[in-house]
Scaffold this active site. Structure first.
Site, PDB file in Angstrom:
ATOM      1  N   ASP A 132      44.547 100.180 -28.403  1.00  0.00           N
ATOM      2  CA  ASP A 132      43.914 101.499 -28.324  1.00  0.00           C
ATOM      3  C   ASP A 132      42.546 101.390 -27.652  1.00  0.00           C
ATOM      4  O   ASP A 132      41.660 100.688 -28.133  1.00  0.00           O
ATOM      5  CB  ASP A 132      43.758 102.099 -29.714  1.00  0.00           C
ATOM      6  N   ASP A 146      43.591  93.910 -26.965  1.00  0.00           N
ATOM      7  CA  ASP A 146      43.572  95.053 -27.864  1.00  0.00           C
ATOM      8  C   ASP A 146      44.475  96.124 -27.241  1.00  0.00           C
ATOM      9  O   ASP A 146      44.859  96.025 -26.067  1.00  0.00           O
ATOM     10  CB  ASP A 146      42.130  95.550 -27.999  1.00  0.00           C
TER      11      ASP A 146
END
Length: 225
Positions: free
Chosen positions: A12, A10
């Site tokens: 953020d 991922d």
């Protein structure tokens, strides 16, 4: 015999701390339609979802009235800040993130991927400014797939690299990252520094610092899937 392995990150809350810019852009979007924004805590809780899903979860009635204006307002505010300050300023890397990516990418049997709620344009800007783009083999973004926790992004990572699900690991900071991993039949490493509490993640492993990632991955790959 060695087999190809895949580590999907991922972005953020996992590789970069972009919450400040996301919160500011959300607040600007609500101001643009004359509505009070949700609390910062509420906004932080939806980071990772695709933009339309995030707005719908934050304020369904407001989103129903102002769908296009909210989305356009957010994008304009976020892009404006990025063009003014640079992607690296608004999304600084977490300590140890670059070193972890470079170390993993140096292993010829390990491929790296991204599965993010960002759009491809924003992802490319962040990775390029931090000098990390060349290390990733597969990039899956919100403008190409349904929102997490739908497994579409991870399934595309597996298909593009040819790596089996049992040889892949998802690294993320939210429950939706972990749910996406389970939905794709992939194991997971949760990070404790992101936007969801570590004890909520239900990950296969949880790490407190990036320098723990390599050992956690080795443990997972030694264990039966």
């Amino acid at each position: 015999m060695s087999r190809l392995r895949l580590v999907v990150f991922d972005v953020d809350g996992t590789l970069v701390d972009s919450a400040g810019g996301i919160v500011a852009a959300m607040e600007a979007a609500y101001a643009g339609v004359g509505e009070a924004p949700p609390t910062e805590a509420a906004i932080r809780s939806i980071i990772g979802f695709s933009l339309d899903v995030a707005f719908a979860r934050l304020s369904p009635a407001i989103y129903a009235r102002h769908r296009d204006a909210l989305v356009d307002g957010y994008r304009a505010a976020y892009l404006g800040a990025r063009e003014r300050d640079g992607a690296a300023v608004g999304s600084p890397l977490y300590p140890g993130a670059a070193e972890a990516v470079v170390r993993l990418a140096a292993d010829p049997w390990t491929l790296l991927g991204i599965a993010t709620g960002k759009a491809r344009r924003g992802l490319d800007a962040v990775l390029k400014e931090h000098g990390l783009l060349p290390h990733f083999t597969t990039l899956q973004t919100a403008d190409l797939h349904p929102s997490k926790p739908d497994p579409s992004m991870l399934l595309a990572c597996l298909a593009e690299t040819g790596v089996a699900a049992e040889d892949a690991v998802m690294v993320g900071d939210t429950t939706i990252d972990m749910d996406m991993a389970r939905n794709a039949g992939v194991r997971s490493v949760g990070v404790a520094w992101g936007y969801h509490p570590a004890d909520s993640l239900r990950a296969t492993r949880v790490i407190d610092r990036f320098d723990e990632l390599h050992a956690a991955l080795d443990d997972l790959w030694r264990a039966p899937a």
